[in-house]
Design an enzyme around this catalytic site. Structure first.
Site, PDB file in Angstrom:
ATOM      1  N   LYS A  49      25.452  -3.716  -0.268  1.00 48.83           N
ATOM      2  CA  LYS A  49      26.809  -3.498  -0.260  1.00 48.83           C
ATOM      3  C   LYS A  49      27.374  -2.810   0.834  1.00 48.83           C
ATOM      4  CE  LYS A  49      26.652  -3.104  -5.331  1.00 48.83           C
ATOM      5  NZ  LYS A  49      27.115  -2.021  -6.242  1.00 48.83           N
ATOM      6  N   ARG A  85       0.816  -1.306   0.008  1.00 44.72           N
ATOM      7  CA  ARG A  85       0.049  -0.020   0.115  1.00 44.72           C
ATOM      8  C   ARG A  85       0.788   1.429  -0.107  1.00 44.72           C
ATOM      9  NH1 ARG A  85      -2.943  -3.542   1.569  1.00 44.72           N
ATOM     10  NH2 ARG A  85      -0.924  -4.029   2.907  1.00 44.72           N
ATOM     11  N   THR A  86       1.797   1.524   0.812  1.00 47.90           N
ATOM     12  CA  THR A  86       2.592   2.566   0.930  1.00 47.90           C
ATOM     13  C   THR A  86       3.194   3.004  -0.145  1.00 47.90           C
ATOM     14  OG1 THR A  86       2.555   2.156   3.379  1.00 47.90           O
ATOM     15  CG2 THR A  86       3.894   3.924   2.680  1.00 47.90           C
ATOM     16  N   ARG A 126      11.282   4.235   3.131  1.00 48.24           N
ATOM     17  CA  ARG A 126      10.879   3.167   4.180  1.00 48.24           C
ATOM     18  C   ARG A 126      12.206   2.336   4.659  1.00 48.24           C
ATOM     19  NH1 ARG A 126       6.095  -0.757   4.750  1.00 48.24           N
ATOM     20  NH2 ARG A 126       5.054   1.314   5.331  1.00 48.24           N
ATOM     21  N   HIS A 143       5.424   6.480  11.501  1.00 53.07           N
ATOM     22  CA  HIS A 143       5.024   6.159  10.183  1.00 53.07           C
ATOM     23  C   HIS A 143       3.697   7.296   9.849  1.00 53.07           C
ATOM     24  CE1 HIS A 143       3.518   4.358   6.694  1.00 53.07           C
ATOM     25  NE2 HIS A 143       3.414   3.120   6.937  1.00 53.07           N
TER      26      HIS A 143
HETATM   27  C1  NCD Z   1       1.806  -0.782   8.328  1.00 56.37           C
HETATM   28  C2  NCD Z   1       3.121  -0.841   8.462  1.00 56.37           C
HETATM   29  O1  NCD Z   1       4.028  -1.032   7.338  1.00 56.37           O
HETATM   30  O2  NCD Z   1       3.605  -0.229   9.485  1.00 56.37           O
HETATM   31  N1  NCD Z   1       1.380  -1.122   7.035  1.00 56.37           N
HETATM   32  C3  NCD Z   1       0.909   0.138   6.388  1.00 56.37           C
HETATM   33  O3  NCD Z   1       1.841   1.082   6.293  1.00 56.37           O
HETATM   34  N2  NCD Z   1       0.087   0.252   5.801  1.00 56.37           N
HETATM   35  C4  NCD Z   1       1.349  -1.856   9.472  1.00 56.37           C
HETATM   36  C5  NCD Z   1       1.882  -3.392   9.119  1.00 56.37           C
HETATM   37  O4  NCD Z   1       2.680  -3.691   8.448  1.00 56.37           O
HETATM   38  O5  NCD Z   1       1.071  -4.194   9.822  1.00 56.37           O
END
Ligand code: NCD
Length: 357
Positions: free
Chosen positions: A80, A51-52, A101, A129
């Site tokens: 590396k 999703r993200t 991320r 997040h």
């Molecule tokens: C979450 C995350 O990555 O922290 N998901 C997300 O961003 N949609 C929660 C999860 O991974 O459970």
């Protein structure tokens, strides 16, 4: 705003502005179709995501921009041994904005300090997040019409759940919210979240979801996150702690909204998906539009100045950060900065872990 590392970097007025832009984009997507023409978003995902990452990419494409990046650390030079600081500095020459991320806590702040372009934290370990929180806030805005006067129950992995940490931080800035924390003892909320944010609201900790259900206006379910456990046996013991079923939903208010950042494993039964109170798929949809609003804002406000931390009141620790997942253990020559919070606790600047009380 130069970069978005933590949800508290954004004022409540800016949150309103982002939500109203997102709603305008949902209503009139054609108005924004060329808003980021010739601009490029780099998605640097050192940790998996559906999703993200895809909502960031879809957001930039919906604004007429382009996208480049990687979706796993093994396909980048991190494999590396390249540092986060070097990676974001290099990528600044190839893109106009970064969404990153990383599995290490504090990685986003390190990345933003060396990037020459805005950086958005798309999740740094169990720490924060903020764009999921913007998604959650837009969902409250659209489902409930308000951010205050709500009883919000958080259920599941409250220890490692970065989305929980950021959402609680956001809710603490609004009036009259009551928080119910539902988790096994082993997955309870970290102390720094209690001291910094929950202390400003009323809250309670319970073990049973059934205790929270009849009172909640919003239920925020979360996954027990296998990848964050250092002991696989502990994960096995805790993985089935909670499951929201259609039968349990009979105890909840008719107006309750169920949120979940997703992915879901087994903590919400598929049978609940047809309940009109299940807002989690609408929530995932909202994620694209709030990210469009955020990209627009950061690109518009970027004055070319680098993001920097104010080091005037910081001290340097003699010893390594006690949090083994802190980015400071990996980045070459990263100063071990310590900061003092409003409660007098000394914390690691990068991951915010309390070092001394
Ligand atoms: C979450 C995350 O990555 O922290 N998901 C997300 O961003 N949609 C929660 C999860 O991974 O459970």
């Amino acid at each position: 705003m130069k970069s978005l590392i933590d949800i508290i970097d954004i004022s409540v007025e800016e949150i309103e502005e982002l939500c109203s832009t997102a709603c305008d984009i949902i209503a009139h997507p054609e108005k924004y179709r060329e808003a980021c023409k010739y601009k490029t978003l780099a998605t640097l995902f050192f940790e998996p995501s559906t999703r993200t990452r895809l909502s960031f990419e879809s957001a930039m494409l919906g604004l007429g921009g382009s996208v480049l990046g990687f979706s796993e650390a093994s396909s980048s030079s991190a494999s590396k041994g390249e540092s986060v600081a070097d990676t974001t500095k290099i990528v600044s020459g190839y893109a106009d904005i970064i969404a990153m991320r990383h599995p290490r806590e504090g990685a986003a702040l390190v990345g933003a300090c060396s990037a020459l372009i805005p950086l958005i934290n798309a999740g740094d370990g169990a720490h924060a997040h903020p764009t999921q929180t913007l998604t959650d806030l837009l969902t409250l805005y659209r489902e409930k019409g308000r951010f205050s006067g709500l009883t919000v129950a958080f259920c599941g992995d409250l220890k490692y759940g970065r989305t929980v940490h950021s959402f609680i931080a956001a809710l603490s800035r609004y009036e009259n919210n009551h928080i119910i924390l539902v988790s096994p003892e082993e997955l309870a909320i970290p102390d720094y979240i209690k001291e910094e944010y929950l202390s400003r609201m009323s809250y309670e900790e319970v073990r049973d979801l059934e205790d929270a259900l009849p009172r909640a206006d919003v239920l925020y379910m979360t996954r027990i996150q296998r990848e964050r456990f250092s002991d696989p046996e502990e994960y096995e013991r805790l993985k089935n702690s909670y499951c929201l079923t259609a039968e349990k939903m009979t105890r909840a208010k008719e107006t309750m909204s169920i949120l979940h950042p997703l992915p879901r494993v087994n903590e919400i039964s598929v049978a609940v998906d047809d309940d009109p109170r299940a807002a989690y798929f609408r929530q995932a949809y909202n994620g694209k539009f709030i990210r469009m609003a955020l990209i627009l804002k950061l690109l518009r406000e970027n004055d070319g100045e680098r993001f920097a931390v104010d080091t005037t009141n910081l001290t340097i620790s003699e010893t390594p950060c006690p949090n083994s997942k802190c980015i400071s253990h990996n980045e070459q020559e990263l100063p071990r900065y310590l900061t003092r919070d409003s409660h007098g606790n000394v914390r690691c600047l990068w991951c915010e872990t309390i070092v001394t009380k």
